[in-house]
Scaffold this motif. Structure first.
Motif, mmCIF file in Angstrom:
data_model
loop_
_atom_site.group_PDB
_atom_site.id
_atom_site.type_symbol
_atom_site.label_atom_id
_atom_site.label_comp_id
_atom_site.label_asym_id
_atom_site.label_seq_id
_atom_site.Cartn_x
_atom_site.Cartn_y
_atom_site.Cartn_z
ATOM 1 N N TYR A 178 0.836 -1.204 0.000
ATOM 2 C CA TYR A 178 0.000 0.000 0.000
ATOM 3 C C TYR A 178 0.871 1.254 0.000
ATOM 4 O O TYR A 178 2.045 1.229 0.358
ATOM 5 C CB TYR A 178 -0.950 0.014 1.196
ATOM 6 C CG TYR A 178 -0.285 0.119 2.556
ATOM 7 C CD1 TYR A 178 0.074 1.354 3.101
ATOM 8 C CD2 TYR A 178 -0.033 -1.025 3.328
ATOM 9 C CE1 TYR A 178 0.672 1.447 4.356
ATOM 10 C CE2 TYR A 178 0.562 -0.942 4.582
ATOM 11 C CZ TYR A 178 0.904 0.296 5.091
ATOM 12 O OH TYR A 178 1.501 0.386 6.325
ATOM 13 N N TYR A 179 0.238 2.332 -0.444
ATOM 14 C CA TYR A 179 0.822 3.667 -0.374
ATOM 15 C C TYR A 179 -0.006 4.495 0.603
ATOM 16 O O TYR A 179 -1.141 4.152 0.922
ATOM 17 C CB TYR A 179 0.812 4.346 -1.749
ATOM 18 C CG TYR A 179 1.600 3.633 -2.815
ATOM 19 C CD1 TYR A 179 2.950 3.888 -2.997
ATOM 20 C CD2 TYR A 179 0.988 2.700 -3.657
ATOM 21 C CE1 TYR A 179 3.685 3.226 -3.975
ATOM 22 C CE2 TYR A 179 1.703 2.039 -4.642
ATOM 23 C CZ TYR A 179 3.049 2.304 -4.799
ATOM 24 O OH TYR A 179 3.766 1.648 -5.763
ATOM 25 N N ALA A 181 -1.339 8.474 1.067
ATOM 26 C CA ALA A 181 -1.499 9.788 0.446
ATOM 27 C C ALA A 181 -1.859 10.800 1.531
ATOM 28 O O ALA A 181 -2.959 10.761 2.083
ATOM 29 C CB ALA A 181 -2.584 9.748 -0.623
ATOM 30 N N TRP A 197 -4.693 14.224 -7.073
ATOM 31 C CA TRP A 197 -4.616 13.056 -6.196
ATOM 32 C C TRP A 197 -5.260 11.835 -6.846
ATOM 33 O O TRP A 197 -4.707 10.732 -6.811
ATOM 34 C CB TRP A 197 -5.295 13.347 -4.859
ATOM 35 C CG TRP A 197 -4.472 14.155 -3.907
ATOM 36 C CD1 TRP A 197 -4.727 15.423 -3.457
ATOM 37 C CD2 TRP A 197 -3.251 13.764 -3.283
ATOM 38 N NE1 TRP A 197 -3.741 15.841 -2.596
ATOM 39 C CE2 TRP A 197 -2.819 14.834 -2.465
ATOM 40 C CE3 TRP A 197 -2.472 12.607 -3.327
ATOM 41 C CZ2 TRP A 197 -1.653 14.783 -1.709
ATOM 42 C CZ3 TRP A 197 -1.305 12.548 -2.564
ATOM 43 C CH2 TRP A 197 -0.907 13.620 -1.779
ATOM 44 N N MET A 201 -3.175 8.423 -7.729
ATOM 45 C CA MET A 201 -3.546 7.153 -7.106
ATOM 46 C C MET A 201 -3.929 6.116 -8.154
ATOM 47 O O MET A 201 -3.608 4.928 -8.009
ATOM 48 C CB MET A 201 -4.670 7.375 -6.095
ATOM 49 C CG MET A 201 -4.213 8.131 -4.856
ATOM 50 S SD MET A 201 -5.433 8.199 -3.518
ATOM 51 C CE MET A 201 -6.594 9.387 -4.178
ATOM 52 N N HIS A 205 -1.993 2.492 -8.631
ATOM 53 C CA HIS A 205 -2.725 1.223 -8.572
ATOM 54 C C HIS A 205 -2.539 0.429 -9.861
ATOM 55 O O HIS A 205 -2.368 -0.798 -9.828
ATOM 56 C CB HIS A 205 -4.202 1.495 -8.320
ATOM 57 C CG HIS A 205 -5.030 0.243 -8.257
ATOM 58 N ND1 HIS A 205 -4.961 -0.641 -7.210
ATOM 59 C CD2 HIS A 205 -5.927 -0.286 -9.140
ATOM 60 C CE1 HIS A 205 -5.789 -1.657 -7.433
ATOM 61 N NE2 HIS A 205 -6.379 -1.457 -8.596
ATOM 62 N N ILE A 212 -4.337 2.323 -1.477
ATOM 63 C CA ILE A 212 -3.939 3.645 -1.022
ATOM 64 C C ILE A 212 -4.694 3.953 0.265
ATOM 65 O O ILE A 212 -5.921 3.808 0.318
ATOM 66 C CB ILE A 212 -4.262 4.748 -2.056
ATOM 67 C CG1 ILE A 212 -3.939 4.314 -3.476
ATOM 68 C CG2 ILE A 212 -3.564 6.050 -1.664
ATOM 69 C CD1 ILE A 212 -2.507 4.274 -3.839
ATOM 70 N N ALA A 235 -8.886 2.827 -2.771
ATOM 71 C CA ALA A 235 -8.498 3.856 -1.807
ATOM 72 C C ALA A 235 -9.311 3.673 -0.530
ATOM 73 O O ALA A 235 -10.522 3.452 -0.574
ATOM 74 C CB ALA A 235 -8.724 5.252 -2.386
ATOM 75 N N TYR A 310 4.618 11.366 -9.846
ATOM 76 C CA TYR A 310 4.647 9.911 -10.044
ATOM 77 C C TYR A 310 6.061 9.429 -10.379
ATOM 78 O O TYR A 310 6.570 8.486 -9.762
ATOM 79 C CB TYR A 310 3.675 9.544 -11.166
ATOM 80 C CG TYR A 310 3.679 8.087 -11.554
ATOM 81 C CD1 TYR A 310 3.161 7.117 -10.705
ATOM 82 C CD2 TYR A 310 4.180 7.683 -12.794
ATOM 83 C CE1 TYR A 310 3.146 5.775 -11.070
ATOM 84 C CE2 TYR A 310 4.167 6.343 -13.167
ATOM 85 C CZ TYR A 310 3.657 5.397 -12.291
ATOM 86 O OH TYR A 310 3.657 4.069 -12.659
#
Length: 321
Positions: A178-179, A181, A197, A201, A205, A212, A235, A310
């Motif tokens: 996962y990231y 944000a 955003w 995202m 993905h 996220i 998300a 990115y």
């Protein structure tokens, strides 16, 4: 030697002090360091294992209730607790009138920045010993230089934050990889556009199928996170997090993207691959500590585009492997 560090707030200010604490731990391990800060940021002070004890105050609450007896009882209790410790001296690294006054509660001699170096020049009147640190340097270096003078050691060549995430921050059932944000910040002029955003995202993905996570701190930020999560099924809006839980979430992330906010600097302290997005502040002064895996993009009056952010994140993640 027993020393009280006074650094009350905010989150970023406390995080920017951690490398100086790490320098002290490496060069003067015999020092017993305790820390006085706002209760809401105590978890930041506890991130460094060299900090033996954290004392808290609630000035943000007390200043609105100065006519209440409970406020003065709380101040009296804090004064008694600090004086029982019998500190050799106090280091006020914040350089404000309020920090200088709370430093004096301990009854021990107070050291701090001189009038040319402190954020509020008059704060230096309360110090028994004063030190010069050039203004205009980034906050981390200013703290490190102050500590090195106060404790009389040579500044270590490498910068380390030295933090450890406590066990009470563990989160269950996180989707991995996962990231994170970090879309929330203290004022609207520092925000990155919501469509940016969403675009970022989506690209992340599509790259590796990762999820996220969207932390938030107030109702407005929660609504924004919910709006973005409604458009992207991968998300996830976080529950309300403590600072320890936020540290745990950040520590496990594959990468972190954030605007100018305290949690971005916390991610930096955890040595995570990240990109700081700046739109209304100068990253030279308030940005993350730059490394092969951490960088800033943008600046005052700038709005970095999705592709720039990115590509920079991918580069930083590759460098961290």
């Amino acid at each position: 030697m027993k020393v009280l560090l006074v650094r009350l707030s905010s989150m970023g200010d406390l995080i920017h002090t951690l490398p100086a604490v790490e320098d002290l731990a490496r060069t003067c391990p015999q020092v017993e360091l305790q820390w006085l800060c706002e209760a809401g940021f105590a978890d930041i002070a506890r991130l460094h294992p060299f900090v033996r004890k954290v004392h808290v105050l609630r000035w943000r609450q007390w200043r609105k209730q100065l006519t209440h007896a409970d406020t003065w009882y709380a101040l009296k209790d804090l004064k008694e607790v600090l004086r029982r410790q019998q500190f050799d001296f106090v280091l006020d690294s914040q350089g404000l009138f309020k920090s200088a006054l709370f430093a004096r509660l301990s009854g021990a001699p107070v050291k701090g920045l001189d009038s040319a170096s402190a954020r509020e020049a008059g704060a230096s009147w309360f110090y028994q010993q004063k030190f010069t640190v050039q203004k205009g340097l980034d906050a981390v270096l200013r703290n490190r230089l102050l500590f090195s003078q106060v404790f009389d050691y040579e500044l270590p060549a490498d910068l380390r934050f030295g933090v450890q995430v406590p066990a009470d921050g563990v989160l269950q059932d996180l989707c991995s990889p996962y990231y994170v944000a970090l879309h929330a910040t203290s004022r609207d002029s520092k925000l990155w556009r919501q469509q940016n955003w969403l675009g970022l995202m989506q690209k992340l993905h599509e790259r590796d199928g990762a999820h996220i996570y969207l932390p938030w701190g107030n109702p407005e930020e929660l609504v924004r996170a919910q709006e973005m999560a409604a458009e992207l099924p991968f998300a996830h809006v976080c529950e309300k997090l403590t600072l320890s839980q936020a540290a745990y979430l950040l520590q496990g992330a594959a990468g972190i993207i954030g605007v100018d906010t305290g949690l971005l600097h916390l991610a930096n302290a955890l040595n995570k691959p990240l990109v700081g997005i700046y739109t209304d502040t100068d990253p030279e002064k308030t940005g993350v500590q730059v490394s092969d895996w951490a960088s800033n993009v943008g600046g005052v009056g700038q709005m970095p585009d999705v592709e720039v952010v990115y590509r920079q994140l991918l580069s930083n993640m590759a460098a961290a492997e």
